[in-house]
Scaffold this active site. Sequence first.
Site, PDB file in Angstrom:
ATOM      1  N   GLU A 141       0.783  -1.244   0.000  1.00 41.79           N
ATOM      2  CA  GLU A 141       0.000   0.000   0.000  1.00 41.79           C
ATOM      3  C   GLU A 141       0.816   1.296   0.000  1.00 41.79           C
ATOM      4  OE1 GLU A 141      -3.137  -0.139   2.994  1.00 41.79           O
ATOM      5  OE2 GLU A 141      -3.426  -2.282   2.697  1.00 41.79           O
TER       6      GLU A 141
ATOM      7  N   HIS B 250       0.796  -1.090  17.397  1.00 38.99           N
ATOM      8  CA  HIS B 250       0.716   0.303  17.845  1.00 38.99           C
ATOM      9  C   HIS B 250       1.971   0.739  18.582  1.00 38.99           C
ATOM     10  CE1 HIS B 250      -3.439  -1.069  17.324  1.00 38.99           C
ATOM     11  NE2 HIS B 250      -3.614   0.134  16.835  1.00 38.99           N
TER      12      HIS B 250
HETATM   13  N1  GLN Z   1      -5.197  -2.587   5.111  1.00 39.33           N
HETATM   14  C1  GLN Z   1      -5.038  -1.514   6.017  1.00 39.33           C
HETATM   15  C2  GLN Z   1      -3.576  -1.391   6.452  1.00 39.33           C
HETATM   16  O1  GLN Z   1      -2.928  -2.361   6.582  1.00 39.33           O
HETATM   17  C3  GLN Z   1      -5.905  -1.693   7.231  1.00 39.33           C
HETATM   18  C4  GLN Z   1      -5.788  -0.557   8.203  1.00 39.33           C
HETATM   19  C5  GLN Z   1      -6.811  -0.573   9.324  1.00 39.33           C
HETATM   20  O2  GLN Z   1      -7.441  -1.563   9.589  1.00 39.33           O
HETATM   21  N2  GLN Z   1      -6.977   0.514  10.002  1.00 39.33           N
HETATM   22  O3  GLN Z   1      -3.075  -0.321   6.688  1.00 39.33           O
END
Ligand code: GLN
Length: 756
Positions: free
Chosen positions: A485, A695
């Site tokens: 991504e 996190h």
């Molecule tokens: N596919 C997204 C990512 O990996 C999912 C993010 C989320 O669930 N907030 O960033």
Amino acid sequence: MNAHVLGFPRMGKNRELKWALEKFWRGETNEAELIKVGEHLKKHHWEIQAKAGMDLLPVGDFSFYDHILDTITMLGAIPPRFRWDGKEVDLETYFHMARGDAEKGIPAMEMTKWFDSNYHYIVPELTRDTRFQKTGSRLLKETTTVRDLGYSPKPVLVGPITFLSLAKETDGCSRWDHLEGLADAYCDILAELDGQCSWIQIDEPILCTDISEEADEAFRLVYAKMKKVTVSSRLLLTTYFGGLGDNRDLTLSLPIDGIHLDLVRTPEQLKDIIHKLPPHVTLSLGLVDGRNVWKTELETAFRRVNASRQQLKASRIMIGSSCSLLHSPMDLSAETELDGELKQWMAFAVQKCDEIAALKLAAEGADKPKIFAENKASLLARGAHCHVVDKETRNRLQTITPEMYDRTSDFAKRSAIQKKQLNLPLFPTTTIGSYPQTDEIRKTRLQYKKGELSNAEYKETMKGHIAEVVAHQEELGLDVLVHGEPERNDMVEYFGQQLKGFCFTQNGWVQSYGSRCVKPPIIYGDISRPEQMTVDWAVYAQSLTNKPMKGMLTGPVTILCWSFVRNDIPREVVCRQIALAIRDEVLDLEAAGIGIIQIDEAALREGMPIRKDQQEAYLRWAVDCFRLTAGGVQDTTQIHSHMCYSEFNVIMKWIAEMDADVISIEASRSGMELLEAFNAYEYPAEIGPGVYDIHSPRIPSEDEIYSLLQKALKVIPAERLWVNPDCGLKTRAWVETLVSLKNMVCAALKLRESYA
Ligand code: GLN
Ligand code: ZN
């Protein structure tokens, strides 16, 4: 007649508060400098409101982090781990509560969503030993400041019953045992304010939810006490995010001087309540939406004011925002790039104040201000705009058939087919989608946006990042890969930018928590997908590996929940439009040879209405929309979904109803406790409970992950257990990511061996 808002955005027009906070946290400025920025913003925001014609100015709505944390501080309910000395709470302690004390290893207080909004508050912690005591006199000081500026202050407090209801009982104590102590502390605060202002606003949004018998009783008890100490100032009880419903009689029986109603969410309650309003009580009409960006229909709102005028003297009416304007962006005039026509339909916080003022002027019998005519014209234009109604999309909605929501075969049959097709090992390993978003990636996106990179150059650079991510995953030995991504700066914005019906602001920031703001896309028209959105990237990534590549999409409910949504058609209809667009993308991915497709529904749960009697209906259409996106694929295609939260008990049945083949969920922070829900409800499909917390930069050891997996195996059969992190890795750095994933893969291998 008094005009007012329930609260104003805090960040400032250019997010001055955010920058000041972050500088302070980095140690680049001192406390005095931060406080100065705060003082400046408060004053500026009062001036804006006063200039617009607001009669009462909220005091105490501003906060350096969160107003619930301010309340915790004001009440002296500081958890013992912060070693508070009992004096006035200083900023250092305050920020430690919000963000933890890294030096001493003291964890922050928990944070959670404020009702059904995307604002996060700090959750008050209660133990048997919690003692409430008023600390400092911040509200009084600010009240005096506003008076000295020549305005009429209205101190704002989170109500005691809402405060207590939202608190967390950490050692098995009962929140209601604290009622008396809490009431006394509130009374001390009120006594100090009494006589310093005409009105005190007490927020009790909990009255718009289903409350317990204890809460009902607590209301009566505490408000009787509070009334006794407020002799010269009047109490305005504010309710919002819904209607009073069953709590109507309770609310009307409380010894208060005014009630505020949310007439945007629940206009129908006005008639009923007006007739039952005790003769001395003032009614505050929440007519201007604090949760959205659209202009108010002034004529409709004005009719509501008039209906009230027929029953009540003008002095018993206030006109206001539905809730605090905290949830709307600050100033539309800062938007220089927004399409002129679209801009005509919108109102941000500053403009909302103008609307409230206009309603008041009109109600007081003045000639209707000019803004009424403009308002009518722009709303008419909005209704007639060719991009608002897209005939093709509307027709397509009519042609949805029941079969479109269903997969061809049930899970058992699909699963057997997919096992053969994909040939994955036991405990397959995967990740949730994003990989670290390095400065380089961000820079590339920015350069492209600015036109400094051609489309071809941009694509080449991004492909380089994808290739790198794929190579890392191969080396790590992950089983199902992702492209990482890099092209997405945000999982909703990315899709919004490619769909028709969306627009974007430059500066429409809304506080999410602390210094963090989000800039939600705006859905203004019917939605459709002119072109493929993700297929090229996925196909390229797949071309680099023999392992299955997972296509990554954001689901319709999440896109809906994280946008400002048009208010002229039901949310459900908007969501179905998005679902059809995502469905097309799913089918295109499948046709392009992508055999596993993940549709993230991170926000499914938070979109749930706060009233129980509305939840079923929501869950039905929300789950249906997900099914509509996924229902068209072959049995061979494996559909995944991801949800990043961990309270599933209430919606377990609906998660199963989504009929995904695999779901991944957040689980590591609760030590797999949430899996109890999967035990109690026999979840039929495959599950990847997150085995490490993304996190935090902490690297989980192989042993730790291994033992979490063993815990998971107590409730999830081996052939249905996946191994993955809690969520996407985009906020992490590569160093810790690679080691963490290596440990994760090793733990899965070890487990696999023990099953071989
Ligand atoms: N596919 C997204 C990512 O990996 C999912 C993010 C989320 O669930 N907030 O960033
Ligand atoms: Zn997530």
